[in-house]
Write an enzyme that holds these catalytic residues in place. Sequence first.
Site, PDB file in Angstrom:
ATOM      1  N   ASP A   1      -0.809   1.799 -20.310  1.00  0.00           N
ATOM      2  CA  ASP A   1      -0.300   1.008 -21.428  1.00  0.00           C
ATOM      3  C   ASP A   1      -1.274   1.143 -22.586  1.00  0.00           C
ATOM      4  O   ASP A   1      -2.463   0.836 -22.439  1.00  0.00           O
ATOM      5  CB  ASP A   1      -0.163  -0.465 -21.031  1.00  0.00           C
ATOM      6  CG  ASP A   1       0.936  -0.682 -19.998  1.00  0.00           C
ATOM      7  OD1 ASP A   1       1.984  -0.023 -20.104  1.00  0.00           O
ATOM      8  OD2 ASP A   1       0.739  -1.488 -19.065  1.00  0.00           O
TER       9      ASP A   1
ATOM     10  N   ASP B   1      12.513  -2.231 -12.752  1.00  0.00           N
ATOM     11  CA  ASP B   1      11.512  -3.210 -12.313  1.00  0.00           C
ATOM     12  C   ASP B   1      12.111  -3.991 -11.154  1.00  0.00           C
ATOM     13  O   ASP B   1      13.230  -4.502 -11.249  1.00  0.00           O
ATOM     14  CB  ASP B   1      11.179  -4.185 -13.446  1.00  0.00           C
ATOM     15  CG  ASP B   1      10.359  -3.514 -14.542  1.00  0.00           C
ATOM     16  OD1 ASP B   1       9.705  -2.492 -14.251  1.00  0.00           O
ATOM     17  OD2 ASP B   1      10.382  -4.005 -15.683  1.00  0.00           O
TER      18      ASP B   1
END
Lengths: 255, 202
Positions: free
Chosen positions: A130, A11
């Site tokens: 997700d 990230d």
Amino acid sequence: MLQKRIIICLDVRDGKTTKGIKFKGNVDIGDPVEMAAEYYNQGVDELVFYDITASSEKRGIMLDVVERVAEKIFIPFCVGGGIANASDMRAVILAGAEKVSVNSQAVKNPDIISEGAGIFGRQCIVLGMDAAKDKSMPSGYRVVINGGRTETELDALEWALKAESLGAGEIVLNSIDADGTQDGYELTITKMISEAVGIPVVASGGAGKSEHLKDVLTKGKADAALVASMVHFGGYTVNGIKEYLNNEDIPVRLT
Amino acid sequence: MIGIVDYEAGNLRSVETAMRYLGADFFISGEPEKLLTADRMIFPGVGEAKASMNVLNKTGLGTAVKDFVKTGKPVLGICLGCQIFFDHSEERDTKCLGVIPGEIKEFSSDLGLKVPHMGWNQVEHRGRHQIFNEIPENSSFYFVHSFYPMPENLEYEIGRTEYGIEFSSAACRENVAATQFHPEKSGKIGLKLLENFINWEI
């Protein structure tokens, strides 16, 4: 024989690798270019960079990171986060990324998948998804966006099939329930989607030890496993994980 | 000087960075005359056979590549570039350049495999071609493709890979070598193959 891939996720916020820690928010853990080079040397098969930069004016920093990564590592890598249209895709591909990943933006505008696949080829377009357990959905899993904060009306399995038909070349399936727990991947939804689609599925969320990768690559039927914390600060190396998997008769690339 | 053919078939960035990393002298061009001045040629490509052949025919680059092949100088085709060197592709029934006799076939859906064939797979050496110098047998390379090369004669096969079926993942006819996999995305082993190509003496 086609080998199971180990993919590391980084990230990136404002040009730095960061990691969300429960109750602490995000902590910077290093330079993404240096970390990419280190994991490349360890024999990682692929990398994913998620741009979690909040503001659009700082997107140039991410493109600079992508360019510098491309100069140093000679394996495929994918860039996601904030990709909303074909011109965003073009920017990261020209900067050197092999693939682009779309997630919330594809839920809002599914045509971005077919548009991207038409221009860059389906092998470039990755659907990031997700999924959260929800008994009220037909598959038992609901698609959530914005890091799990917002529910959608989409069923996880239906969305995976739709994304494939729109032209996605791969699915990165992240379990919101397992993410951050280090208790293992969510095998049920991974297996369900991997068996239903004809494109590769990358399992994400929940990896804490090498056995978890073994489980998701065998019982979970995943084509690849994504790891982050385990290697960023869990004391694991790519070589170590692969040696374990190789001993367990799972085909992996040894370097 | 290595000429890298630019025919609007995908991103040349990774080939370019690999060449720079290896310290090779190279240029990227879509001009037939300029490409003919090179000492060796890399013919890369990602995308669809028909659209790419249309570009090659329209721009005269197809003829230029064939003319370059006739000079006997080393040529390397990568991925779609590899496929286009064959006679014909099943991808939208496309007539290709016909440099290596054979056919590009589609992975059958009967095999129950995920297509594209995406990821790292092993390459078994056939013969001992110079581009595999110092590369261990069964090393893994990175693949992304839905169609595979099938040379007419196995004497053209220099590498073989299994994905449901066995196919020719690397082929060579005289001065033209071609790989279905992406050496520029295959880590250190891939860079070694590119270095071997740069040093390939015919």
